[in-house]
Scaffold this motif. Structure first.
Motif, PDB file in Angstrom:
ATOM      1  N   THR B  48      45.737  43.689  30.347  1.00  0.00           N
ATOM      2  CA  THR B  48      45.150  42.470  30.722  1.00  0.00           C
ATOM      3  C   THR B  48      43.787  42.421  30.170  1.00  0.00           C
ATOM      4  N   VAL B  49      43.500  41.214  29.591  1.00  0.00           N
ATOM      5  CA  VAL B  49      42.130  41.006  28.876  1.00  0.00           C
ATOM      6  C   VAL B  49      41.310  40.058  29.354  1.00  0.00           C
ATOM      7  N   VAL B  50      40.207  39.663  29.911  1.00  0.00           N
ATOM      8  CA  VAL B  50      39.599  38.836  30.721  1.00  0.00           C
ATOM      9  C   VAL B  50      38.571  38.138  30.109  1.00  0.00           C
ATOM     10  N   THR B  51      37.556  39.028  29.603  1.00  0.00           N
ATOM     11  CA  THR B  51      36.325  38.380  29.089  1.00  0.00           C
ATOM     12  C   THR B  51      36.342  38.116  27.575  1.00  0.00           C
ATOM     13  N   GLY B  52      36.014  37.240  27.131  1.00  0.00           N
ATOM     14  CA  GLY B  52      35.959  36.877  25.672  1.00  0.00           C
ATOM     15  C   GLY B  52      35.051  38.041  25.054  1.00  0.00           C
ATOM     16  N   GLY B  53      35.673  38.306  23.998  1.00  0.00           N
ATOM     17  CA  GLY B  53      35.257  39.424  22.964  1.00  0.00           C
ATOM     18  C   GLY B  53      35.419  41.037  23.442  1.00  0.00           C
ATOM     19  N   GLU B  54      36.328  41.047  24.561  1.00  0.00           N
ATOM     20  CA  GLU B  54      36.660  42.116  25.197  1.00  0.00           C
ATOM     21  C   GLU B  54      37.501  42.858  24.388  1.00  0.00           C
ATOM     22  N   VAL B  55      37.241  44.264  24.291  1.00  0.00           N
ATOM     23  CA  VAL B  55      38.292  45.268  23.576  1.00  0.00           C
ATOM     24  C   VAL B  55      38.580  46.394  24.525  1.00  0.00           C
ATOM     25  N   LYS B  56      39.926  46.582  24.692  1.00  0.00           N
ATOM     26  CA  LYS B  56      40.568  47.616  25.474  1.00  0.00           C
ATOM     27  C   LYS B  56      41.582  48.707  24.759  1.00  0.00           C
ATOM     28  N   LYS B  57      41.324  49.846  25.153  1.00  0.00           N
ATOM     29  CA  LYS B  57      42.334  50.782  24.300  1.00  0.00           C
ATOM     30  C   LYS B  57      43.059  51.470  25.137  1.00  0.00           C
ATOM     31  N   LEU B  58      44.213  51.625  24.716  1.00  0.00           N
ATOM     32  CA  LEU B  58      45.386  52.496  25.548  1.00  0.00           C
ATOM     33  C   LEU B  58      45.903  53.495  24.492  1.00  0.00           C
ATOM     34  N   LYS B  59      45.469  54.496  24.670  1.00  0.00           N
ATOM     35  CA  LYS B  59      45.568  55.463  23.344  1.00  0.00           C
ATOM     36  C   LYS B  59      45.682  54.930  21.972  1.00  0.00           C
ATOM     37  N   ARG B  60      46.623  55.027  21.351  1.00  0.00           N
ATOM     38  CA  ARG B  60      46.751  54.335  19.799  1.00  0.00           C
ATOM     39  C   ARG B  60      46.909  52.819  19.810  1.00  0.00           C
ATOM     40  N   LEU B  61      46.815  52.204  20.953  1.00  0.00           N
ATOM     41  CA  LEU B  61      46.831  50.833  20.940  1.00  0.00           C
ATOM     42  C   LEU B  61      45.565  50.149  21.369  1.00  0.00           C
ATOM     43  N   THR B  62      44.849  49.341  20.468  1.00  0.00           N
ATOM     44  CA  THR B  62      43.497  48.436  20.815  1.00  0.00           C
ATOM     45  C   THR B  62      43.889  47.351  20.770  1.00  0.00           C
ATOM     46  N   PHE B  63      43.676  46.423  21.987  1.00  0.00           N
ATOM     47  CA  PHE B  63      43.584  45.187  22.104  1.00  0.00           C
ATOM     48  C   PHE B  63      42.193  44.285  22.188  1.00  0.00           C
ATOM     49  N   GLN B  64      42.380  43.281  21.563  1.00  0.00           N
ATOM     50  CA  GLN B  64      40.982  42.601  21.510  1.00  0.00           C
ATOM     51  C   GLN B  64      41.209  41.142  21.840  1.00  0.00           C
ATOM     52  N   GLY B  66      39.733  37.229  21.774  1.00  0.00           N
ATOM     53  CA  GLY B  66      38.643  36.534  21.027  1.00  0.00           C
ATOM     54  C   GLY B  66      37.678  35.903  21.664  1.00  0.00           C
ATOM     55  N   ASP B  67      36.488  35.645  21.083  1.00  0.00           N
ATOM     56  CA  ASP B  67      35.344  35.211  21.999  1.00  0.00           C
ATOM     57  C   ASP B  67      35.575  33.859  22.536  1.00  0.00           C
ATOM     58  N   ALA B  68      36.122  33.007  22.043  1.00  0.00           N
ATOM     59  CA  ALA B  68      36.494  31.743  22.780  1.00  0.00           C
ATOM     60  C   ALA B  68      37.850  31.847  23.699  1.00  0.00           C
ATOM     61  N   ARG B  69      38.392  32.871  23.965  1.00  0.00           N
ATOM     62  CA  ARG B  69      39.434  33.134  24.826  1.00  0.00           C
ATOM     63  C   ARG B  69      40.734  32.482  24.640  1.00  0.00           C
ATOM     64  N   LYS B  70      40.810  32.111  23.385  1.00  0.00           N
ATOM     65  CA  LYS B  70      42.237  31.504  22.709  1.00  0.00           C
ATOM     66  C   LYS B  70      43.085  32.356  21.945  1.00  0.00           C
ATOM     67  N   ASP B  71      42.476  33.602  21.617  1.00  0.00           N
ATOM     68  CA  ASP B  71      43.274  34.309  20.531  1.00  0.00           C
ATOM     69  C   ASP B  71      43.064  35.883  20.989  1.00  0.00           C
ATOM     70  N   SER B  72      44.311  36.695  20.604  1.00  0.00           N
ATOM     71  CA  SER B  72      44.010  37.931  20.552  1.00  0.00           C
ATOM     72  C   SER B  72      44.884  38.992  19.927  1.00  0.00           C
ATOM     73  N   SER B  73      44.569  40.269  19.731  1.00  0.00           N
ATOM     74  CA  SER B  73      45.153  41.136  18.468  1.00  0.00           C
ATOM     75  C   SER B  73      45.506  42.264  19.404  1.00  0.00           C
ATOM     76  N   LEU B  74      46.367  42.938  18.592  1.00  0.00           N
ATOM     77  CA  LEU B  74      46.982  44.139  19.122  1.00  0.00           C
ATOM     78  C   LEU B  74      47.014  45.074  17.933  1.00  0.00           C
ATOM     79  N   HIS B  75      46.422  46.342  17.765  1.00  0.00           N
ATOM     80  CA  HIS B  75      46.369  47.135  16.770  1.00  0.00           C
ATOM     81  C   HIS B  75      47.088  48.580  17.257  1.00  0.00           C
ATOM     82  N   ILE B  76      48.095  48.925  16.241  1.00  0.00           N
ATOM     83  CA  ILE B  76      48.463  49.987  16.687  1.00  0.00           C
ATOM     84  C   ILE B  76      48.155  51.235  15.588  1.00  0.00           C
ATOM     85  N   THR B  77      47.629  52.168  15.880  1.00  0.00           N
ATOM     86  CA  THR B  77      47.273  53.257  14.896  1.00  0.00           C
ATOM     87  C   THR B  77      48.446  54.306  14.822  1.00  0.00           C
ATOM     88  N   ALA B  78      48.529  54.849  13.513  1.00  0.00           N
ATOM     89  CA  ALA B  78      49.822  55.691  13.527  1.00  0.00           C
ATOM     90  C   ALA B  78      51.094  55.474  14.286  1.00  0.00           C
TER      91      ALA B  78
END
Lengths: 113, 112
Positions: B48-64, B66-78
């Motif tokens: 769960t992401v709450v704060t605009g611009g927040e980045v959280k990592k869960l092992k190989r997963l990185t969640f971001q 957006g600053d305006a709290r209207k968008d998000s991305s999930l990046h998976i490495t390897a």
């Protein structure tokens, strides 16, 4: 500790029939919500029950109704089934007091023929 | 009207590749959540992401978030075959944590 359990796992009905789906929340949880997930889509919120009352409702017709029992378990009833009611019905529970995350059951797959 | 949109809808990649999944909203939410759902199972909350611009990592997963709290991305490495599943983003509003609004999902297949 059992998680959220739902029954039955699969169900086949015909148009016009009525169906009842059942859900037992995770131990310690007091709020139950129901979601409908059509094939290839994300779940859609149907309604939420807390203290045996419907507290919130999504954009679903009155054919969809529910109930919560004193032991926090819940039922979802759908009357006058339509072909479009075919979907995976998910139950989710949460402990209200500390804004815990939602835990989902594995769902009931309903097919309406 | 779809409040949450996800892209791509389908993604098939080889094991070891990196990928990014996007979630865009027409509304502001108090929090954005990412779930993974495997066939025959219910969604399982990843983050769960709450704060605009927040980045959280869960092992190989990185969640971001957006600053305006209207968008998000999930990046998976390897990516690994065990990452295969339906990735759902969902928005929640304050005092309505049970009425979660889900996007349509991104179906990820990681080929060994």
């Amino acid at each position: 500790d059992a998680g959220v359990t739902q029954s039955p796992t699969h169900l086949i009905k015909t148009r016009g029939q009525q169906v009842t789906l059942r859900c037992s929340p995770k131990s310690g949880h007091d709020t139950v919500s129901w979601y409908q997930q059509a094939l290839g889509q994300g779940p859609q919120f149907i309604f939420q029950y807390y203290e045996e009352e419907e507290r919130q409702r999504g954009n679903f017709p009155d054919r969809f109704s529910g109930h919560q029992f004193p032991n926090y378990s819940s039922e979802l009833n759908v009357n006058a089934l339509l072909l479009g009611d075919s979907a995976l019905y998910l139950c989710a529970s949460r402990r209200t007091s500390n804004n815990e995350k939602l835990f989902f059951g594995s769902g009931t797959q309903l097919s309406v023929l | 009207t779809q409040l949450l949109e996800q892209s791509p809808q389908f993604l098939s990649i080889q094991e070891g590749e990196n990928l990014t999944v996007y979630c865009n909203s027409s509304s502001v939410f108090s929090s954005l959540q990412w779930y993974r759902q495997e066939p025959g199972e219910g969604p399982v909350l990843l983050v769960t992401v709450v704060t605009g611009g927040e980045v959280k990592k869960l092992k190989r997963l990185t969640f971001q978030f957006g600053d305006a709290r209207k968008d998000s991305s999930l990046h998976i490495t390897a990516a690994q075959p065990g990452d295969t599943g339906l990735y759902l983003c969902a928005g929640a509003r304050a005092a309505s944590y049970d009425k979660v609004i889900f996007g349509p999902g991104t179906s990820l297949s990681v080929i060994p």
